[in-house]
Structure formats: structure tokens, C-alpha cells
Scaffold this active site. Structure first.
Site, PDB file in Angstrom:
ATOM      1  N   MET A  30     -25.386  23.019 -53.635  1.00  0.00           N
ATOM      2  CA  MET A  30     -25.077  22.945 -52.146  1.00  0.00           C
ATOM      3  C   MET A  30     -25.652  21.695 -51.297  1.00  0.00           C
ATOM      4  SD  MET A  30     -24.632  26.741 -51.347  1.00  0.00           S
ATOM      5  CE  MET A  30     -26.157  27.124 -50.665  1.00  0.00           C
ATOM      6  N   GLY A  31     -25.819  20.602 -52.078  1.00  0.00           N
ATOM      7  CA  GLY A  31     -26.533  19.434 -51.461  1.00  0.00           C
ATOM      8  C   GLY A  31     -27.996  19.758 -50.781  1.00  0.00           C
ATOM      9  N   HIS A  34     -33.308  18.109 -53.440  1.00  0.00           N
ATOM     10  CA  HIS A  34     -34.693  17.929 -53.615  1.00  0.00           C
ATOM     11  C   HIS A  34     -35.037  17.494 -55.173  1.00  0.00           C
ATOM     12  CE1 HIS A  34     -34.398  21.862 -55.136  1.00  0.00           C
ATOM     13  NE2 HIS A  34     -33.844  22.508 -53.773  1.00  0.00           N
ATOM     14  N   HIS A  37     -32.930  19.849 -57.745  1.00  0.00           N
ATOM     15  CA  HIS A  37     -31.445  19.341 -58.225  1.00  0.00           C
ATOM     16  C   HIS A  37     -31.504  18.224 -58.846  1.00  0.00           C
ATOM     17  CE1 HIS A  37     -31.093  21.263 -53.772  1.00  0.00           C
ATOM     18  NE2 HIS A  37     -30.109  22.164 -54.778  1.00  0.00           N
ATOM     19  N   GLY A 147     -30.407  26.398 -62.245  1.00  0.00           N
ATOM     20  CA  GLY A 147     -31.924  26.558 -62.158  1.00  0.00           C
ATOM     21  C   GLY A 147     -32.511  27.824 -62.241  1.00  0.00           C
ATOM     22  N   GLU A 148     -33.506  27.821 -63.058  1.00  0.00           N
ATOM     23  CA  GLU A 148     -34.456  29.282 -63.179  1.00  0.00           C
ATOM     24  C   GLU A 148     -35.029  29.692 -61.895  1.00  0.00           C
ATOM     25  OE1 GLU A 148     -37.189  28.788 -66.233  1.00  0.00           O
ATOM     26  OE2 GLU A 148     -35.869  29.154 -67.989  1.00  0.00           O
ATOM     27  N   LYS A 149     -34.964  28.688 -60.788  1.00  0.00           N
ATOM     28  CA  LYS A 149     -35.328  28.933 -59.567  1.00  0.00           C
ATOM     29  C   LYS A 149     -34.410  30.272 -58.892  1.00  0.00           C
ATOM     30  CE  LYS A 149     -36.570  28.861 -55.111  1.00  0.00           C
ATOM     31  NZ  LYS A 149     -35.235  29.189 -54.411  1.00  0.00           N
ATOM     32  N   GLN A 153     -29.245  34.628 -60.490  1.00  0.00           N
ATOM     33  CA  GLN A 153     -27.858  33.713 -60.480  1.00  0.00           C
ATOM     34  C   GLN A 153     -27.476  33.185 -61.881  1.00  0.00           C
ATOM     35  OE1 GLN A 153     -26.523  30.957 -57.049  1.00  0.00           O
ATOM     36  NE2 GLN A 153     -27.472  29.582 -58.571  1.00  0.00           N
ATOM     37  N   SER A 185     -36.924  24.222 -52.694  1.00  0.00           N
ATOM     38  CA  SER A 185     -35.805  24.932 -52.046  1.00  0.00           C
ATOM     39  C   SER A 185     -35.380  24.186 -50.634  1.00  0.00           C
ATOM     40  CB  SER A 185     -36.154  26.471 -51.714  1.00  0.00           C
ATOM     41  OG  SER A 185     -35.143  26.948 -51.001  1.00  0.00           O
TER      42      SER A 185
HETATM   43  P1  AMP Z   1     -28.419  25.178 -54.669  1.00  0.00           P
HETATM   44  O1  AMP Z   1     -28.188  23.937 -54.028  1.00  0.00           O
HETATM   45  O2  AMP Z   1     -29.756  25.730 -53.665  1.00  0.00           O
HETATM   46  O3  AMP Z   1     -27.307  26.136 -54.558  1.00  0.00           O
HETATM   47  O4  AMP Z   1     -29.007  24.961 -55.974  1.00  0.00           O
HETATM   48  C1  AMP Z   1     -28.168  24.228 -56.975  1.00  0.00           C
HETATM   49  C2  AMP Z   1     -28.779  24.637 -58.164  1.00  0.00           C
HETATM   50  O5  AMP Z   1     -29.941  23.900 -58.319  1.00  0.00           O
HETATM   51  C3  AMP Z   1     -29.088  25.865 -58.698  1.00  0.00           C
HETATM   52  O6  AMP Z   1     -28.756  26.042 -59.989  1.00  0.00           O
HETATM   53  C4  AMP Z   1     -30.583  26.284 -58.236  1.00  0.00           C
HETATM   54  O7  AMP Z   1     -31.120  27.224 -59.155  1.00  0.00           O
HETATM   55  C5  AMP Z   1     -31.040  24.957 -58.936  1.00  0.00           C
HETATM   56  N1  AMP Z   1     -32.295  24.878 -58.029  1.00  0.00           N
HETATM   57  C6  AMP Z   1     -32.584  25.067 -56.835  1.00  0.00           C
HETATM   58  N2  AMP Z   1     -34.047  24.639 -56.580  1.00  0.00           N
HETATM   59  C7  AMP Z   1     -34.378  24.550 -57.773  1.00  0.00           C
HETATM   60  C8  AMP Z   1     -35.913  24.248 -58.273  1.00  0.00           C
HETATM   61  N3  AMP Z   1     -36.953  24.264 -57.480  1.00  0.00           N
HETATM   62  N4  AMP Z   1     -36.111  23.800 -59.679  1.00  0.00           N
HETATM   63  C9  AMP Z   1     -34.975  24.006 -60.365  1.00  0.00           C
HETATM   64  N5  AMP Z   1     -33.758  24.129 -59.911  1.00  0.00           N
HETATM   65  C10 AMP Z   1     -33.460  24.326 -58.822  1.00  0.00           C
END
Ligand code: AMP
Length: 281
Positions: A30-31, A34, A37, A147-149, A153, A185
Site C-alpha cells: 500500500m506504499g 520502508h 517493503h 510479509g510475516e509482519k 494475513q 510499519s
Molecule cells: P502494507 O503496505 O502495510 O500493506 O504491507 C505490504 C506488504 O509488506 C505486506 O505483505 C506486509 O506484510 C509487508 N510488510 C510490512 N511491514 C513489514 C516488515 N516490517 N517486514 C516485512 N514485511 C513487511
């Protein structure tokens, strides 16, 4: 790295790559990029000939009182970071291209999509799943990295891909953390200086609880201890739970590989994190 916004442009580019025999990996985001991503993009880069990054702030996964309107958006910055990390293409559809007028279909979920995050965020995983199915079918990617974060999901997406016979392989990327353990995050940007100092207690408590479980503490006792610490350290504890790592089924004790998952509220920000709990340490 080019940016495309329409399905037609996306398919034209990917079909040409496939005609050359290239394997394609997708990194959906979702942009507000960091290092987490960028780790997805690097992992994809090492596994496929072509890497597609996607950027879509998916309105369907935000609740009415959540931060959709103020979610950080800076496509030019994100595009430069994706390019530097080795992405070959950025797919950045606008909301109308994903959900045109008359759009009426939602993926309905159960199993790992029940409980934990779903209790606090009704409709969240349905929103995620609907967008993920569209991204996977639009790209036809060989692999997609999650991501495992966002561990629940990840499990929900694996289940979805298996249940709906999607051909994309789901690859997990380990959580990228700050030096003090805080998981990166996009929402960490909301933390003020005092909250930022308190935030690492989430990961520290997950680790301590995992260590207690590995050392043989009864699960109920270890979880009670962890919950007490999180209740003191944060403004609200949503959950601290021990679940089966593959299915997210509840576990009463550490008889197989587990995952400890937690969510807390810190000021106006919700933080989630999780760690593995393996039998052999
Ligand atoms: P988001 O943009 O927050 O929807 O995240 C996009 C992808 O990045 C998802 O698969 C998240 O799980 C992954 N992601 C977000 N934060 C982290 C992190 N700290 N380490 C690894 N993957 C991440």
C-alpha cells in the site's frame, strides 16, 4: 522501471515477459515504503526474472473509523525506492480501475480469517482478499511475496490461494525490524517521540513469552504473564495469543510449531507483531 495503471498495460508488459520465458514475482504493497517493503522486493528479485511491485491503498480493507483518508501517500518517493530496490514494473491502479462502478463481488472467508485481527477490524480480511485475488489474477504472477509482519494475513492469503486454485506460489518474507526490535510499519510514522520509546515493549514481550514457552512454562501461565506486561506497557491490549503456525488454530500448549501474535494500542496507533515459537528453540 515503468509505472502502469490499467489492466491492459499490465497484461501487455507481463505477456511479453512470459513470451520470453521469464518468471514473474509480485510484491503487493500500500506504499508509504520502508525497509520491510523493500525486503519483499529484494526477496522477489532473488527468486524471479521479473519483479512487479504494486501500490494500491485498498479502500476495502479500511473500516469507517480507520485511517484511509490520512494514510501516508507519496507515489513519486515510493516509485524511486521500488526502482532502486530492483523492481522492473510498478502497477499502481487507481480505485476506479480496481473497483469500477457496479463492482459487487467480495471474497468471503472463514478459518484463519476469524478472530485476532478480524475481531477488531470487521471486514478487513475480506477487503484484503478481494484485492489480493484481483492482483494475483491480473498479474498471473508465478510467485507473490507477503510479509510475516502481518502473519494472519499471510495465513489467510495462503488458504485463499489454495482454496480458489490460484496458481501463484505464496512466499513469506521475515519481518524487518528497527535495532530495538520494533517491526517496521508505515503506521510507525504516527507515533510521537514518547510513544516511539514505548513501542519496542511489544516485540520484547513477545520474545520473553516465547522464551518462557520454550523453557516449558504452561501456556496459560506464560500468556497471562505476557498479557499483564502488555497491559501495563500500552494503552490497550487487543490480544496476545498462541496459535498453530500453519492454520492459526488455538493451541493449549507448545506441542507443535506455534506463533505468538499480539496487537496493542499506543496512543492513536495500533501496533501488531508476532514471533515464531518452535519446540526446539
Ligand atoms: P502494507 O503496505 O502495510 O500493506 O504491507 C505490504 C506488504 O509488506 C505486506 O505483505 C506486509 O506484510 C509487508 N510488510 C510490512 N511491514 C513489514 C516488515 N516490517 N517486514 C516485512 N514485511 C513487511
Amino acid at each position: 522501471m515503468r509505472t502502469v495503471r490499467t489492466v491492459a498495460d499490465l497484461r501487455r508488459t507481463l505477456d511479453a515477459w512470459r513470451a520470453e520465458g521469464d518468471a514473474i514475482a509480485l510484491a503487493p504493497t500500500m506504499g508509504a515504503l520502508h525497509g520491510g517493503h523493500l525486503a519483499l522486493v529484494s526477496l522477489a528479485r532473488g527468486r524471479a526474472d521479473r519483479v512487479v511491485a504494486s501500490l494500491f491503498v485498498n479502500p476495502r480493507q479500511f473500516g469507517p473509523s480507520e485511517d484511509f483518508a490520512r494514510y501516508p501517500r507519496d507515489e513519486a518517493r515510493d516509485a524511486a525506492l521500488f526502482r532502486d530496490a530492483g523492481a522492473d514494473l510498478l502497477y499502481a491502479p487507481d480505485a476506479e480501475a480496481m473497483y469500477p462502478d457496479g463492482f459487487a463481488t467480495t471474497v468471503s472467508l472463514a478459518g484463519p480469517a476469524l478472530g485476532l485481527e478480524a475481531d477488531r477490524r470487521p471486514g478487513f480480511f475480506e477487503g484484503v482478499a478481494t484485492a489480493v485475488v484481483k492482483l494475483l489474477t491480473r498479474t498471473g504472477a508465478d510467485e507473490a511475496v507477503f510479509g510475516e509482519k502481518d502473519y494472519q494475513q499471510l495465513v489467510v492469503v495462503r488458504r485463499l490461494v489454495s482454496d480458489l486454485d490460484l496458481k501463484t506460489r505464496i512466499v513469506a518474507c521475515p519481518t524487518v525490524r528497527e535495532a530495538d526490535g520494533l517491526a517496521l510499519s508505515s503506521r510507525n510514522a504516527y507515533l510521537d517521540a514518547a510513544e516511539r520509546v514505548r513501542a519496542p515493549a511489544l516485540h520484547a514481550t513477545l520474545r520473553a513469552t516465547a522464551a518462557a514457552l520454550r523453557d516449558g512454562a504452561p501456556a496459560g501461565e506464560a500468556l497471562r504473564g505476557g498479557r499483564n506486561v502488555l497491559e501495563d506497557a500500552f494503552d490497550r491490549l487487543d490480544y496476545l495469543e498462541l496459535r498453530d503456525a500453519a492454520t492459526l488454530a488455538p493451541m493449549d500448549g507448545l506441542d507443535r510449531t506455534g506463533r505468538l501474535l499480539a496487537a496493542v494500542r499506543l496512543g492513536a496507533t495500533r501496533l501488531i507483531d508476532n514471533v515464531a515459537v518452535d519446540l526446539e528453540g
